[in-house]
Design a protein around this motif. Structure first.
Motif, PDB file in Angstrom:
ATOM      1  N   ALA A  99       0.697  -0.984  -0.538  1.00 27.66           N
ATOM      2  CA  ALA A  99       0.454   0.182  -0.287  1.00 27.66           C
ATOM      3  C   ALA A  99       0.888   1.409  -0.352  1.00 27.66           C
ATOM      4  O   ALA A  99       0.203   2.258  -0.382  1.00 27.66           O
ATOM      5  CB  ALA A  99      -0.421  -0.192   1.809  1.00 27.66           C
ATOM      6  N   GLY A 100       2.258   0.948   0.233  1.00 30.18           N
ATOM      7  CA  GLY A 100       2.855   2.539  -0.139  1.00 30.18           C
ATOM      8  C   GLY A 100       2.911   3.249   1.199  1.00 30.18           C
ATOM      9  O   GLY A 100       3.377   4.510   1.383  1.00 30.18           O
ATOM     10  N   PHE A 101       3.111   3.011   2.676  1.00 27.66           N
ATOM     11  CA  PHE A 101       2.642   3.231   3.912  1.00 27.66           C
ATOM     12  C   PHE A 101       4.068   3.133   4.498  1.00 27.66           C
ATOM     13  O   PHE A 101       4.827   1.891   4.704  1.00 27.66           O
ATOM     14  CB  PHE A 101       1.695   3.943   4.061  1.00 27.66           C
ATOM     15  N   ILE A 102       4.884   3.831   5.695  1.00 29.72           N
ATOM     16  CA  ILE A 102       5.564   3.508   6.494  1.00 29.72           C
ATOM     17  C   ILE A 102       5.100   2.985   8.112  1.00 29.72           C
ATOM     18  O   ILE A 102       4.040   3.341   8.122  1.00 29.72           O
ATOM     19  CB  ILE A 102       6.582   3.849   7.130  1.00 29.72           C
ATOM     20  N   ALA A 103       5.488   1.559   8.415  1.00 28.37           N
ATOM     21  CA  ALA A 103       4.560   1.164   9.868  1.00 28.37           C
ATOM     22  C   ALA A 103       5.742   1.286  10.818  1.00 28.37           C
ATOM     23  O   ALA A 103       6.877   0.497  10.622  1.00 28.37           O
ATOM     24  CB  ALA A 103       3.879   0.385   9.643  1.00 28.37           C
ATOM     25  N   ARG A 104       6.151   1.735  11.776  1.00 24.34           N
ATOM     26  CA  ARG A 104       7.157   0.980  12.965  1.00 24.34           C
ATOM     27  C   ARG A 104       5.905   1.200  14.335  1.00 24.34           C
ATOM     28  O   ARG A 104       5.425   1.329  14.726  1.00 24.34           O
ATOM     29  CB  ARG A 104       8.317   2.858  13.004  1.00 24.34           C
ATOM     30  N   ARG A 105       6.903   0.211  15.238  1.00 25.74           N
ATOM     31  CA  ARG A 105       6.565  -0.528  16.376  1.00 25.74           C
ATOM     32  C   ARG A 105       7.501   0.557  17.131  1.00 25.74           C
ATOM     33  O   ARG A 105       8.656   0.890  17.271  1.00 25.74           O
ATOM     34  CB  ARG A 105       6.428  -1.300  17.127  1.00 25.74           C
ATOM     35  N   PHE A 106       6.727   1.156  18.871  1.00 20.98           N
ATOM     36  CA  PHE A 106       7.010   1.864  19.484  1.00 20.98           C
ATOM     37  C   PHE A 106       6.388   1.309  21.106  1.00 20.98           C
ATOM     38  O   PHE A 106       5.774   1.133  21.543  1.00 20.98           O
ATOM     39  CB  PHE A 106       7.309   3.003  19.735  1.00 20.98           C
ATOM     40  N   TYR A 107       7.562   1.453  22.300  1.00 21.63           N
ATOM     41  CA  TYR A 107       6.856   0.820  23.900  1.00 21.63           C
ATOM     42  C   TYR A 107       6.952   2.588  24.168  1.00 21.63           C
ATOM     43  O   TYR A 107       5.798   1.889  25.511  1.00 21.63           O
ATOM     44  CB  TYR A 107       8.291   0.006  23.895  1.00 21.63           C
ATOM     45  N   ASP A 108       6.449   3.459  23.816  1.00 23.48           N
ATOM     46  CA  ASP A 108       5.927   4.523  24.166  1.00 23.48           C
ATOM     47  C   ASP A 108       6.228   5.777  24.047  1.00 23.48           C
ATOM     48  O   ASP A 108       5.403   5.468  22.567  1.00 23.48           O
ATOM     49  CB  ASP A 108       7.155   5.227  25.785  1.00 23.48           C
ATOM     50  N   PRO A 109       4.824   6.797  24.191  1.00 24.90           N
ATOM     51  CA  PRO A 109       3.701   7.001  23.173  1.00 24.90           C
ATOM     52  C   PRO A 109       4.751   8.206  23.010  1.00 24.90           C
ATOM     53  O   PRO A 109       5.371   8.689  21.479  1.00 24.90           O
ATOM     54  CB  PRO A 109       2.448   8.004  23.293  1.00 24.90           C
ATOM     55  N   LEU A 110       5.596   8.986  23.310  1.00 19.58           N
ATOM     56  CA  LEU A 110       6.722  10.223  23.258  1.00 19.58           C
ATOM     57  C   LEU A 110       7.595   9.953  21.815  1.00 19.58           C
ATOM     58  O   LEU A 110       8.041  10.728  20.642  1.00 19.58           O
ATOM     59  CB  LEU A 110       7.671  11.097  24.601  1.00 19.58           C
ATOM     60  N   SER A 111       7.811   8.536  21.638  1.00 19.72           N
ATOM     61  CA  SER A 111       9.101   8.023  20.883  1.00 19.72           C
ATOM     62  C   SER A 111       8.441   8.061  19.768  1.00 19.72           C
ATOM     63  O   SER A 111       9.315   8.258  18.856  1.00 19.72           O
ATOM     64  CB  SER A 111       9.609   6.600  21.400  1.00 19.72           C
ATOM     65  N   ALA A 112       7.001   7.430  19.500  1.00 21.33           N
ATOM     66  CA  ALA A 112       6.424   7.190  18.519  1.00 21.33           C
ATOM     67  C   ALA A 112       6.026   8.837  18.073  1.00 21.33           C
ATOM     68  O   ALA A 112       5.859   8.695  17.004  1.00 21.33           O
ATOM     69  CB  ALA A 112       4.475   6.385  18.741  1.00 21.33           C
ATOM     70  N   ARG A 113       5.448   9.827  18.700  1.00 19.14           N
ATOM     71  CA  ARG A 113       5.462  11.274  18.179  1.00 19.14           C
ATOM     72  C   ARG A 113       7.170  11.495  17.869  1.00 19.14           C
ATOM     73  O   ARG A 113       6.301  12.314  17.095  1.00 19.14           O
ATOM     74  CB  ARG A 113       4.871  11.856  19.835  1.00 19.14           C
ATOM     75  N   ALA A 114       7.904  11.164  18.539  1.00 20.23           N
ATOM     76  CA  ALA A 114       9.097  12.360  17.911  1.00 20.23           C
ATOM     77  C   ALA A 114       9.500  11.362  16.499  1.00 20.23           C
ATOM     78  O   ALA A 114       9.876  11.722  16.117  1.00 20.23           O
ATOM     79  CB  ALA A 114      10.340  11.729  19.141  1.00 20.23           C
ATOM     80  N   TRP A 115       8.983  10.129  15.828  1.00 15.32           N
ATOM     81  CA  TRP A 115       9.326   9.612  15.084  1.00 15.32           C
ATOM     82  C   TRP A 115       8.480  10.386  13.873  1.00 15.32           C
ATOM     83  O   TRP A 115       8.831  10.673  12.572  1.00 15.32           O
ATOM     84  CB  TRP A 115       9.673   8.236  14.979  1.00 15.32           C
ATOM     85  N   LEU A 116       7.091  10.383  14.075  1.00 16.65           N
ATOM     86  CA  LEU A 116       6.555  11.125  13.300  1.00 16.65           C
ATOM     87  C   LEU A 116       7.005  12.172  13.344  1.00 16.65           C
ATOM     88  O   LEU A 116       6.506  12.441  11.880  1.00 16.65           O
ATOM     89  CB  LEU A 116       4.627  11.073  14.090  1.00 16.65           C
ATOM     90  N   ASP A 117       6.816  13.393  14.341  1.00 15.60           N
ATOM     91  CA  ASP A 117       6.924  14.340  13.600  1.00 15.60           C
ATOM     92  C   ASP A 117       8.725  15.024  13.118  1.00 15.60           C
ATOM     93  O   ASP A 117       8.399  15.282  12.308  1.00 15.60           O
ATOM     94  CB  ASP A 117       7.669  14.887  15.392  1.00 15.60           C
ATOM     95  N   ALA A 118       9.566  13.545  12.969  1.00 21.44           N
ATOM     96  CA  ALA A 118      10.193  13.391  12.108  1.00 21.44           C
ATOM     97  C   ALA A 118       9.953  13.207  10.901  1.00 21.44           C
ATOM     98  O   ALA A 118      10.919  13.668  10.055  1.00 21.44           O
ATOM     99  CB  ALA A 118      11.381  12.671  12.825  1.00 21.44           C
ATOM    100  N   THR A 119       9.155  12.347  10.280  1.00 20.41           N
ATOM    101  CA  THR A 119       8.696  11.789   8.800  1.00 20.41           C
ATOM    102  C   THR A 119       7.435  13.139   8.375  1.00 20.41           C
ATOM    103  O   THR A 119       7.184  13.756   9.083  1.00 20.41           O
ATOM    104  CB  THR A 119       7.651  10.621   8.935  1.00 20.41           C
TER     105      THR A 119
END
Length: 126
Positions: free
Chosen positions: A101-121
């Motif tokens: 489908a052409g998207f990126i999916a990543r797993r995280f163990y805390d919401p802060l790391s997930a948000r930081a990664w999303l903010d960097a994309t």
């Protein structure tokens, strides 16, 4: 089940919190809510928090129906999905279909790391 959907216009992101058992049908229902928002605002970043959820694949839609829904959704192309505390049952199917489908999916163990990664994309908005 879907617990809460929050549209974070300030950071061009959608955040979904799941509670209790989550089926493939619940995930399709979530797409029915989130994808129109993504298309309307040009958002490509989604946080999916499964911290208080567990898989329930025995009711509702099948895995194949979920895959078909993802593959047919234009909003998924170019999206970045961050899973927080997603079990293999929640994340592996999505990670697998992401290539098609052409998207990126990543797993995280805390919401802060997930948000930081999303903010960097990027981009934040179209």
């Amino acid at each position: 089940m879907i617990g809460k959907v929050t549209v974070r216009h300030d950071v061009h992101r959608i955040e979904v919190v799941f509670h209790g058992p989550v089926s493939y049908q619940d995930r399709i229902d979530t797409m029915d809510i989130v994808c129109p928002i993504m298309r309307e605002h040009g958002y490509t970043r989604v946080l999916l928090d499964f911290t208080q959820a567990w898989p329930n694949t025995s009711i509702g839609a099948t895995r194949e129906e979920f895959f078909a829904r993802i593959e047919s959704e234009p909003a998924m192309a170019g999206a970045s999905l961050a899973f927080v505390h997603g079990s293999d049952s929640h994340t592996l199917p999505t990670e697998h279909v992401s290539r098609v489908a052409g998207f990126i999916a990543r797993r995280f163990y805390d919401p802060l790391s997930a948000r930081a990664w999303l903010d960097a994309t990027g981009p934040a908005a179209a």
